[in-house]
Design a protein around this motif. Structure first.
Motif, short mmCIF file in Angstrom:
data_model
loop_
_atom_site.label_atom_id
_atom_site.label_comp_id
_atom_site.label_asym_id
_atom_site.label_seq_id
_atom_site.Cartn_x
_atom_site.Cartn_y
_atom_site.Cartn_z
N ASN A 80 0.82 -1.22 0.00
CA ASN A 80 0.00 0.00 0.00
C ASN A 80 0.85 1.26 0.00
OD1 ASN A 80 -2.37 -1.44 -0.09
ND2 ASN A 80 -2.78 -1.28 2.10
N LYS A 81 1.91 1.29 0.81
CA LYS A 81 2.80 2.45 0.84
C LYS A 81 3.47 2.65 -0.52
CE LYS A 81 3.89 2.64 5.76
NZ LYS A 81 4.93 2.47 6.79
N ARG A 82 3.89 1.54 -1.11
CA ARG A 82 4.54 1.61 -2.42
C ARG A 82 3.58 2.13 -3.48
NH1 ARG A 82 9.65 -0.62 -3.91
NH2 ARG A 82 9.99 0.06 -6.04
N LEU A 83 2.34 1.62 -3.45
CA LEU A 83 1.33 2.08 -4.41
C LEU A 83 1.08 3.57 -4.29
CD1 LEU A 83 -1.29 -0.82 -4.28
CD2 LEU A 83 0.00 -0.09 -6.28
N ASP A 96 -10.13 8.01 -16.95
CA ASP A 96 -9.72 7.13 -18.04
C ASP A 96 -8.23 7.32 -18.36
OD1 ASP A 96 -10.82 5.12 -19.82
OD2 ASP A 96 -10.34 6.52 -21.44
N GLU A 97 -7.73 8.52 -18.18
CA GLU A 97 -6.32 8.81 -18.45
C GLU A 97 -5.38 8.11 -17.47
OE1 GLU A 97 -6.30 13.08 -18.44
OE2 GLU A 97 -7.18 13.20 -20.44
N LEU A 98 -5.93 7.60 -16.36
CA LEU A 98 -5.11 6.89 -15.38
C LEU A 98 -4.79 5.45 -15.80
CD1 LEU A 98 -6.82 7.98 -12.04
CD2 LEU A 98 -4.70 8.87 -13.03
N LYS A 99 -5.52 4.92 -16.77
CA LYS A 99 -5.34 3.51 -17.16
C LYS A 99 -3.89 3.15 -17.45
CE LYS A 99 -10.00 2.58 -18.83
NZ LYS A 99 -10.84 2.24 -19.99
N PRO A 100 -3.20 3.89 -18.35
CA PRO A 100 -1.82 3.49 -18.62
C PRO A 100 -0.89 3.65 -17.42
CG PRO A 100 -2.39 5.50 -19.83
CD PRO A 100 -3.64 5.01 -19.18
N VAL A 101 -1.18 4.64 -16.58
CA VAL A 101 -0.36 4.85 -15.38
C VAL A 101 -0.55 3.68 -14.42
CG1 VAL A 101 0.02 6.35 -13.38
CG2 VAL A 101 -0.45 7.36 -15.62
N PHE A 102 -1.80 3.29 -14.20
CA PHE A 102 -2.08 2.17 -13.30
C PHE A 102 -1.48 0.87 -13.85
CE2 PHE A 102 -5.94 3.46 -10.52
CZ PHE A 102 -5.24 4.57 -10.07
N LYS A 103 -1.53 0.71 -15.16
CA LYS A 103 -0.94 -0.49 -15.77
C LYS A 103 0.56 -0.52 -15.51
CE LYS A 103 -0.85 -3.18 -19.95
NZ LYS A 103 0.05 -3.24 -21.01
N GLN A 104 1.22 0.60 -15.71
CA GLN A 104 2.66 0.69 -15.48
C GLN A 104 3.01 0.42 -14.02
OE1 GLN A 104 4.42 4.47 -16.48
NE2 GLN A 104 6.38 3.93 -15.58
N ILE A 105 2.28 1.06 -13.11
CA ILE A 105 2.52 0.86 -11.68
C ILE A 105 2.32 -0.60 -11.30
CG2 ILE A 105 1.64 1.38 -9.36
CD1 ILE A 105 1.06 4.25 -10.40
N SER A 106 1.26 -1.20 -11.81
CA SER A 106 0.96 -2.59 -11.51
C SER A 106 2.06 -3.51 -12.00
CB SER A 106 -0.38 -2.96 -12.15
OG SER A 106 -0.70 -4.29 -11.87
N GLU A 107 2.52 -3.30 -13.22
CA GLU A 107 3.59 -4.14 -13.78
C GLU A 107 4.88 -4.00 -12.99
OE1 GLU A 107 3.73 -2.96 -17.89
OE2 GLU A 107 1.92 -4.11 -18.39
N LEU A 111 4.47 -5.76 -9.60
CA LEU A 111 4.52 -7.21 -9.73
C LEU A 111 5.94 -7.69 -10.00
CD1 LEU A 111 1.24 -7.99 -11.69
CD2 LEU A 111 1.79 -8.60 -9.33
N ASP A 112 6.72 -6.94 -10.77
CA ASP A 112 8.12 -7.30 -11.00
C ASP A 112 8.89 -7.32 -9.68
OD1 ASP A 112 7.76 -7.57 -13.72
OD2 ASP A 112 8.57 -5.59 -14.23
N ILE A 113 8.64 -6.34 -8.84
CA ILE A 113 9.30 -6.27 -7.53
C ILE A 113 8.80 -7.41 -6.64
CG2 ILE A 113 9.50 -4.91 -5.41
CD1 ILE A 113 9.30 -2.39 -7.28
N GLY A 166 12.92 -13.00 -8.10
CA GLY A 166 13.55 -14.20 -7.55
C GLY A 166 12.59 -15.36 -7.29
N ILE A 167 11.36 -15.24 -7.74
CA ILE A 167 10.36 -16.29 -7.53
C ILE A 167 10.05 -16.92 -8.88
CG2 ILE A 167 8.00 -16.80 -6.77
CD1 ILE A 167 8.28 -14.48 -4.77
N SER A 168 10.19 -18.24 -8.96
CA SER A 168 9.95 -18.94 -10.23
C SER A 168 8.46 -19.03 -10.53
CB SER A 168 10.54 -20.35 -10.16
OG SER A 168 9.78 -21.16 -9.27
#
Length: 140
Positions: free
Chosen positions: A18-21, A100-111, A114-116, A120-122
């Motif tokens: 939540n803090k990161r988001l 609606d303009e937040l969609k690409p921003v939310f997608k980027q933040i989400s990706e 998730l990478d973070i 290190g997890i298979s």
């Protein structure tokens, strides 16, 4: 390790996420909203028009909480509310252009998150984790 240790760890993970988001949203100029607002915006990204009851069901909050969250999003200009023309008890929520303009921003933040989260997890470990968390959720 006991059940309290696991619950504490899950709580700490949730708090860090939540803090990161919030930090990521602020870094993109999105201020004044919390993760619960993000849940609503995320839901509306997938279905452009939803009733308050549908939103409550999707995000797992009661309708009175959703009402308060939506009111804040209306004030910030991210969503609009409309009453059903046939049944005025039904209120629809729709993203505005600003929302609606937040969609690409939310997608980027989400990706990025998730990478973070899965560093290190298979893939196999992700499957096991998902199955275990799903089982725990079902038990509750």
């Amino acid at each position: 390790m006991n059940a309290n240790d696991i619950i504490s760890l899950i709580s700490k993970i949730r708090e860090k996420v939540n803090k990161r988001l919030i930090a990521e949203m602020e870094s993109h100029g999105i201020e004044g909203i919390v993760t619960s607002h993000g849940d609503i915006l995320f839901a509306l990204n997938h279905r452009s028009r939803m009733t308050m009851a549908e939103i409550a069901s999707v995000i797992g909050k009661d309708k009175s909480t959703v009402t308060a969250l939506v009111e804040k999003l209306v004030k910030l200009g991210y969503v609009i509310k409309e009453r059903d023309t046939e049944d005025t008890r039904i209120i629809y929520v729709t993203l505005t252009q600003r929302g609606d303009e937040l969609k690409p921003v939310f997608k980027q933040i989400s990706e990025e998150l998730l990478d973070i989260f899965y560093a290190g997890i298979s893939e196999e470990e992700k499957e096991v984790l998902f199955c275990l968390l799903s089982r725990i959720y079902g038990n509750l």
